[in-house]
Design a protein around this motif. Structure first.
Motif, PDB file in Angstrom:
ATOM      1  N   GLU A 142      24.737 -27.018 -96.128  1.00 26.81           N
ATOM      2  CA  GLU A 142      25.913 -27.290 -96.770  1.00 26.81           C
ATOM      3  C   GLU A 142      27.207 -26.522 -96.003  1.00 26.81           C
ATOM      4  N   ILE A 144      30.026 -24.527 -94.531  1.00 27.61           N
ATOM      5  CA  ILE A 144      30.275 -23.091 -94.723  1.00 27.61           C
ATOM      6  C   ILE A 144      31.644 -22.625 -94.837  1.00 27.61           C
ATOM      7  N   SER A 145      31.988 -21.505 -95.528  1.00 29.22           N
ATOM      8  CA  SER A 145      33.255 -20.992 -95.898  1.00 29.22           C
ATOM      9  C   SER A 145      33.810 -19.979 -95.338  1.00 29.22           C
ATOM     10  N   GLU A 148      31.918 -16.830 -96.211  1.00 31.16           N
ATOM     11  CA  GLU A 148      30.606 -16.610 -95.426  1.00 31.16           C
ATOM     12  C   GLU A 148      30.572 -16.353 -93.712  1.00 31.16           C
ATOM     13  N   ILE A 149      31.669 -16.943 -93.384  1.00 32.69           N
ATOM     14  CA  ILE A 149      31.896 -16.641 -91.987  1.00 32.69           C
ATOM     15  C   ILE A 149      32.087 -15.098 -91.815  1.00 32.69           C
ATOM     16  N   PHE A 152      29.112 -13.338 -91.445  1.00 32.32           N
ATOM     17  CA  PHE A 152      27.781 -14.235 -90.831  1.00 32.32           C
ATOM     18  C   PHE A 152      27.140 -13.294 -89.744  1.00 32.32           C
ATOM     19  N   LEU A 163      31.240 -24.309 -85.138  1.00 31.94           N
ATOM     20  CA  LEU A 163      31.642 -24.722 -86.492  1.00 31.94           C
ATOM     21  C   LEU A 163      31.993 -26.235 -86.268  1.00 31.94           C
ATOM     22  N   THR A 177      23.141 -29.234 -86.281  1.00 29.72           N
ATOM     23  CA  THR A 177      22.516 -28.183 -87.084  1.00 29.72           C
ATOM     24  C   THR A 177      20.992 -28.151 -87.030  1.00 29.72           C
ATOM     25  N   ARG A 189      27.282 -24.804 -87.923  1.00 25.30           N
ATOM     26  CA  ARG A 189      27.498 -25.018 -89.328  1.00 25.30           C
ATOM     27  C   ARG A 189      28.659 -26.095 -89.526  1.00 25.30           C
ATOM     28  N   VAL A 191      32.034 -27.567 -91.392  1.00 28.17           N
ATOM     29  CA  VAL A 191      33.222 -27.299 -92.071  1.00 28.17           C
ATOM     30  C   VAL A 191      34.052 -28.564 -92.597  1.00 28.17           C
TER      31      VAL A 191
END
Ligand code: FAD
Length: 516
Positions: A142, A144-145, A148-149, A152, A163, A177, A189, A191
């Motif tokens: 899913e 990443i926000s 979360e980064i 990370f 990203l 990924t 990930r 975005v």
């Protein structure tokens, strides 16, 4: 055997299932499984099998998370099992989540189009919708926000976070990924373009595009020729410290100082060396063949053809070419239907001391050096030799387009010491050598089959970590060889590849460093 009678062989990236192993493969597997239930007599299945093989090659790197398998329900032995999986027609493709139970019959994988692209996207959809327990090797898919980064690098031991900015319908982020899941020191990930804060923070204006994000909060754009999956894969794999899981990064200085018996010979990775070709000849003619006391029958025919192709096309030093020619005429004059290796060796070593004819003794690997003695060397030399010969046959206008490839096929089949290599090569030859009808398509056939081997064995124990198996030539070596289709799929530009190969393996490009 039952396995080879079906539509797939051990040379495809497809797990071959049968009544005997289907349970152990599908029940409680830590990877999700995609299984094709087919019947070898069904015309649709026959027509579909190249697509399924291509899918398997395409998502080979995803294996620890999702693996590809097939079972021949047309084989009577398996028909009961196929009934238990509620198969009503062929081919049926089913998805089995990781840790499926014994009574699971899987879910049908319904793709709107039965091409690689359509199927690959359905595989991702099923993976993303996977319920707990999630396949442990599968990274999060899913978006990443920022939050979360921010944490990370505290929770993941990687050096690079890539990203991929894209719109919600794009699959590239999830594909890349998964493509990199077997590599260390990198995480990928996606975005979404709707994530205003990240888009603004990095100043992203192109979708898709890829940025490398560092613990310091710094970021840089990943430069590629095309914003597409395969180009990201090539570029990310090349980042410093990115290595296959379980393979320690190799530092070249270690090789200089380690205990391999020979000193390291610096070389240019994008050139062909005569020293490798002569070493391959030495090893093949003096070591591999020496395993036979007597050579006769089909093996003798194979040897005759091999030496005749060498005598005709080997673009070597005059003394070496003279030796190959005298070896060839000696072989042509043998009428007994068999030869002893000893007699062959006398001609090879020119014991008659004919002037200006000799094959240097011993090996001196240069472009085929490995970081350890058990890596590369002879098989690398043989590939290089045959690429050179297909190109040379084309330059000199040989009359039979299959002359070199048949000589290679038969030499490998009868003599090549790596027996499972020989078996795989024979499978590929059986499958498609008849498609070769020009000298140029012979060059292309060998190039594409070599890439199939690279695909199949990438990450295997035999892979030298210093020379990862990639689809060759990479974009940095031949930018114009690579392009993308309208749908964003990577495509080789065959015309460009051909002209690259023709010049790369041409006799005038071969370097003569390190020759005695
Ligand atoms: P190699 O694959 O040996 O390639 C040598 C060089 O050729 C590369 O360094 C590169 O410069 C160039 N090159 C790479 N790809 C291409 C291409 N597509 N076209 C033209 N040039 C290219 N090993 C197995 O584990 N399983 C097998 O089934 C197997 N089958 C084999 C079949 C044959 C006929 C041969 C000759 C070898 C086979 N091997 C197999 C060995 C394996 O392919 C490699 O040769 C070996 O692992 C050494 O790898 P390498 O890194 O030196 O690169």
């Amino acid at each position: 055997s039952a396995a080879s009678a079906g539509l797939y062989t051990a040379s495809d990236q497809v797990v071959l299932l049968s009544r005997r192993n289907v349970g152990s493969a599908l029940v409680n597997s830590s990877a999700a499984m995609v299984v094709e239930f087919y019947a070898s007599w069904c015309g649709h299945c026959v027509a579909f099998s190249p697509v399924y093989k291509k899918l398997a090659r395409d998502i080979k790197e995803w294996k620890p998370a999702v693996n590809i398998a097939a079972i021949d329900c047309g084989n009577e032995e398996n028909s009961k099992v196929c009934m238990e999986y509620e198969i009503r027609g062929y081919p049926t493709i089913k998805f089995f989540p990781a840790y499926s139970e014994a009574d699971s019959t899987g879910v049908s994988l319904r793709a709107s189009s039965r091409d690689v692209l359509g199927l690959r996207r359905r595989v991702i959809d099923h993976l993303e919708g996977h319920k707990e327990p999630w396949p442990p090797a599968c990274p999060p898919l899913e978006p990443i926000s920022q939050a979360e980064i921010d944490v990370f690098f505290e929770t993941n031991s990687v050096q690079h976070l890539a990203l991929i900015f894209e719109d919600v319908k794009s699959y590239i982020g999830r594909e890349v990924t998964l493509d990199l899941l077997q590599f260390e020191n990198i995480a990928v990930r996606r975005v979404l373009n709707t994530d205003q804060s990240l888009v603004t923070k990095l100043g992203v204006t192109e979708f898709p595009s890829c940025y490398l994000y560092y613990p310091s909060g710094n970021f840089t754009r990943l430069m590629v020729n095309y914003e597409a999956r395969t180009f990201y894969f090539y570029a990310l794999q090349r980042l410093p410290a990115v290595v296959r899981s379980g393979k320690p990064p190799v530092v070249l200085t270690e090789i200089h100082t380690n205990r391999t018996e020979e000193p390291w010979r610096p070389f240019n990775r994008s050139r062909v060396y005569m020293a490798d070709l002569e070493s391959a000849l030495h090893y093949s003619l003096r070591v591999e063949l020496a395993a036979r006391e007597v050579i006769e029958g089909d093996a003798l025919n194979a040897l005759n053809k091999y030496v005749s192709v060498l005598a005709k096309y080997f673009p070597g030093r005059p003394t070496v070419v003279n030796l190959l020619k005298s070896l060839n005429s000696w072989l042509q004059n043998q009428t007994a239907g068999q030869i002893s290796y000893e007699a062959f060796k006398k001609v090879l070593d020119n014991t008659a001391q004919a002037p200006n004819a000799a094959l240097p003794e011993g090996v001196r690997w240069v472009g085929c050096q490995g970081s350890q003695p058990h890596f590369r060397r002879y098989p690398c030399g043989m590939w290089t030799l045959f690429h050179v010969l297909t190109v040379q046959a084309n330059v000199t206008g040989g009359s039979d387009p299959l002359e070199v490839l048949n000589a290679m096929r038969n030499y490998i089949h009868h003599f090549f010491g790596c027996r499972y290599c020989a078996e795989h090569f024979e499978n590929m030859a059986k499958d498609s050598l008849e498609l070769v009808y020009t000298l140029e398509s012979a060059i292309m056939w060998l190039w594409s089959r070599h890439n199939r081997v690279n695909n199949r064995i990438a990450g295997a124990l035999s892979e030298d970590p210093l020379f990862p198996k990639i689809q060759w030539p990479p974009p940095e070596m031949c930018p114009f060889c690579h392009t993308v289709s309208k749908s964003g799929e990577h495509k080789w530009n065959n015309e460009q590849v051909l002209s690259f190969l023709v010049s790369y393996f041409d006799s005038s490009s071969i370097l003569t460093d390190y020759l005695e």
